[in-house]
Design an enzyme around this catalytic site. Structure first.
Site, short mmCIF file in Angstrom:
data_model
loop_
_atom_site.label_atom_id
_atom_site.label_comp_id
_atom_site.label_asym_id
_atom_site.label_seq_id
_atom_site.Cartn_x
_atom_site.Cartn_y
_atom_site.Cartn_z
N ASP A 1 0.83 -1.22 0.00
CA ASP A 1 0.00 0.00 0.00
C ASP A 1 0.86 1.27 0.00
O ASP A 1 0.53 2.25 -0.65
CB ASP A 1 -0.91 0.00 1.24
CG ASP A 1 -1.95 -1.11 1.16
OD1 ASP A 1 -2.73 -1.26 2.12
OD2 ASP A 1 -1.97 -1.84 0.13
N GLU B 1 3.69 1.83 -1.33
CA GLU B 1 4.22 2.11 -2.68
C GLU B 1 3.09 2.68 -3.53
O GLU B 1 3.27 3.66 -4.26
CB GLU B 1 4.77 0.81 -3.29
CG GLU B 1 5.22 0.89 -4.75
CD GLU B 1 6.35 1.91 -5.00
OE1 GLU B 1 6.91 2.40 -4.01
OE2 GLU B 1 6.60 2.23 -6.16
N ASP C 1 0.56 4.40 -2.48
CA ASP C 1 0.33 5.78 -2.01
C ASP C 1 1.39 6.74 -2.58
O ASP C 1 1.07 7.87 -2.96
CB ASP C 1 0.34 5.83 -0.48
CG ASP C 1 -0.83 5.07 0.11
OD1 ASP C 1 -0.81 4.76 1.31
OD2 ASP C 1 -1.79 4.76 -0.66
N LEU D 1 -36.30 -9.79 -6.64
CA LEU D 1 -36.38 -11.23 -6.92
C LEU D 1 -37.55 -11.86 -6.18
O LEU D 1 -37.88 -11.45 -5.08
CB LEU D 1 -35.09 -11.92 -6.46
CG LEU D 1 -33.82 -11.52 -7.22
CD1 LEU D 1 -32.60 -12.08 -6.51
CD2 LEU D 1 -33.90 -12.03 -8.64
N LYS E 1 -26.57 -14.13 -1.99
CA LYS E 1 -27.39 -12.92 -2.13
C LYS E 1 -26.88 -11.88 -1.13
O LYS E 1 -27.14 -11.94 0.06
CB LYS E 1 -28.86 -13.23 -1.84
CG LYS E 1 -29.78 -12.03 -2.13
CD LYS E 1 -31.25 -12.39 -2.00
CE LYS E 1 -32.13 -11.19 -2.29
NZ LYS E 1 -31.94 -10.08 -1.31
N GLU F 1 -24.52 -5.01 -6.32
CA GLU F 1 -24.86 -4.66 -4.94
C GLU F 1 -23.72 -3.84 -4.35
O GLU F 1 -22.55 -4.19 -4.49
CB GLU F 1 -25.05 -5.97 -4.14
CG GLU F 1 -25.84 -5.81 -2.88
CD GLU F 1 -27.37 -5.79 -3.13
OE1 GLU F 1 -27.79 -5.83 -4.30
OE2 GLU F 1 -28.12 -5.74 -2.15
N LYS G 1 -33.90 -17.87 0.32
CA LYS G 1 -33.52 -17.19 1.56
C LYS G 1 -33.20 -18.18 2.67
O LYS G 1 -33.75 -19.28 2.71
CB LYS G 1 -34.68 -16.28 2.03
CG LYS G 1 -35.26 -15.37 0.97
CD LYS G 1 -34.29 -14.33 0.46
CE LYS G 1 -34.17 -13.13 1.36
NZ LYS G 1 -35.32 -12.25 1.44
N1 LIG Z 1 -28.27 -9.07 -3.86
C1 LIG Z 1 -27.63 -9.91 -4.69
O1 LIG Z 1 -26.55 -10.43 -4.36
N2 LIG Z 1 -28.20 -10.16 -5.98
N3 LIG Z 1 -29.33 -9.57 -6.46
C2 LIG Z 1 -29.48 -10.09 -7.68
C3 LIG Z 1 -30.57 -9.72 -8.60
C4 LIG Z 1 -31.60 -8.85 -8.33
C5 LIG Z 1 -32.37 -8.82 -9.51
C6 LIG Z 1 -31.75 -9.65 -10.42
O2 LIG Z 1 -30.63 -10.19 -9.86
N4 LIG Z 1 -28.52 -10.98 -8.00
C7 LIG Z 1 -27.72 -11.03 -6.94
N5 LIG Z 1 -26.61 -11.81 -6.81
#
Ligand SMILES: NC(=O)n1nc(-c2ccco2)nc1N
Length: 330
Positions: free
Chosen positions: A32, A34, A36, A82, A123, A181, A321
């Site tokens: 880091d 280097e 910087d 989703l 997710k 994301e 989920k």
């Molecule tokens: N939150 C998340 O990691 N997501 N969200 C989607 C997504 C949302 C609508 C279509 O694809 N895909 C991933 N890996």
């Protein structure tokens, strides 16, 4: 003069290469300190020659004055949320609906019939963001908003260190909108809250709130001070050629300098998806970031188009989920 301009270009190219190796390939190439030193040399040369500054220079991440409000952005391709699966049967139902939607044989009792390939990812529990690249340059960032209209957070997304200001390599589409994301790692979240306690600022309840609060700051200097990260998971508007599978697109985005999940996997059939769900579920506590499930997407883009979107959710994707963690139910 020419040698200064050449030195500036060489410094930018070297700094971009180190960032790519550090943030996308996870293979840091220099210490880091280097990095910087090179960064400060570039900053000094640009300060002495402001006419040579360009928007894609690594020194141009942190914007100027705070905004009074965010502009609005219209998503040409809606950013949809989703549908959810909670039980194994919900996932099997999803796979069945996909096969029916594609007029593929339902498969006999012994699971016959061609299996559907799915792109699997954790997710991430952050907030969805759209990044628009034109001719390889980052020109706009926007929140999902209500899926059709979001907030223009262009100055703030530029401060996220693993968001490339310019795409790497060549062959990228002239217009490429990527979606992904913005999140905060568990460690980044804990360190931020500790700093907030120290400075008498407010602490955040969880990494998702911290990421949302940091990204929706009107002052980009505050956003720049927060440990935000970006992870690509899809595309929106594209003008040009891309691979024809979800996994292929994500791997190509990585080549162009966009970070994708290291847990990305291809699964053939619902049973392989269940195995992925169980594997990520077992490792959830040890992941560096919070997740609230895994996401399965039909890998073949022609199939995705054929399945289309039901009302507000893609028919070709599902979020599987995990049970809400116990502390939430207290
Ligand atoms: N939150 C998340 O990691 N997501 N969200 C989607 C997504 C949302 C609508 C279509 O694809 N895909 C991933 N890996």
């Amino acid at each position: 003069d020419a040698t200064i301009a050449a030195r500036i270009l060489a410094l930018r190219a070297e700094l971009d290469l180190h960032s790519h190796r550090y943030y996308v390939l996870d293979e840091p190439s220099i210490p880091d300190a280097e990095y910087d030193r090179l960064f400060n040399e570039l900053k000094a040369l640009e300060a002495a020659h402001p006419e040579l500054v360009t928007a894609d220079s690594p020194t141009q991440r942190v914007g100027g004055a705070a905004l009074s409000a965010f502009g609005e952005v219209r998503h040409e391709v809606p950013m949809l949320s989703l549908g959810n699966a909670f039980e194994e049967d919900d996932l099997l139902d999803f796979d069945r609906r996909v096969r029916e939607g594609l007029d593929l044989p339902a498969g006999d009792l012994f699971g016959g019939g061609a299996e559907i390939e799915y792109c699997c990812e954790p997710k991430l529990d952050g907030l969805a963001v759209s990044l628009l690249y034109e001719n390889g340059l980052l020109v706009r960032g926007a929140t999902r908003g209500d899926g059709s209209t979001g907030e223009d957070i262009s100055t703030n997304v530029r401060t996220i260190r693993n968001v490339p200001l310019k795409l790497h390599g060549e062959g990228w589409p002239s217009v490429l909108e990527v979606r992904g994301e913005v999140f905060m790692s568990k460690a980044g979240f804990d360190a931020l809250n500790a700093r907030q306690v120290e400075s008498g600022g407010k602490t955040f309840a969880n990494p998702r709130n911290a990421a949302a609060g940091s990204l929706r700051q009107l002052d980009p200097k505050i956003t720049a001070s927060r440990p935000l990260e970006f992870c690509c998971y899809g595309i929106g508007r594209v003008e040009g050629e891309l691979p024809t599978t979800q996994v292929g697109i994500l791997q190509q985005l990585r080549v162009w300098g966009l970070p994708i999940s290291r847990e990305l996997k291809l699964a053939k059939g619902a049973d392989a998806c269940l195995a992925y769900y169980r594997d990520i579920g077992e490792r959830r506590a040890s992941l560096a970031y919070e997740i609230d499930g895994v996401v399965f997407k039909v890998n073949d883009l022609a199939y995705q188009r054929e399945l289309g979107f039901r009302a507000r959710e893609p028919r070709w994707a599902i979020a599987h989920k995990f049970p809400a963690s116990e502390e939430l139910t207290e």
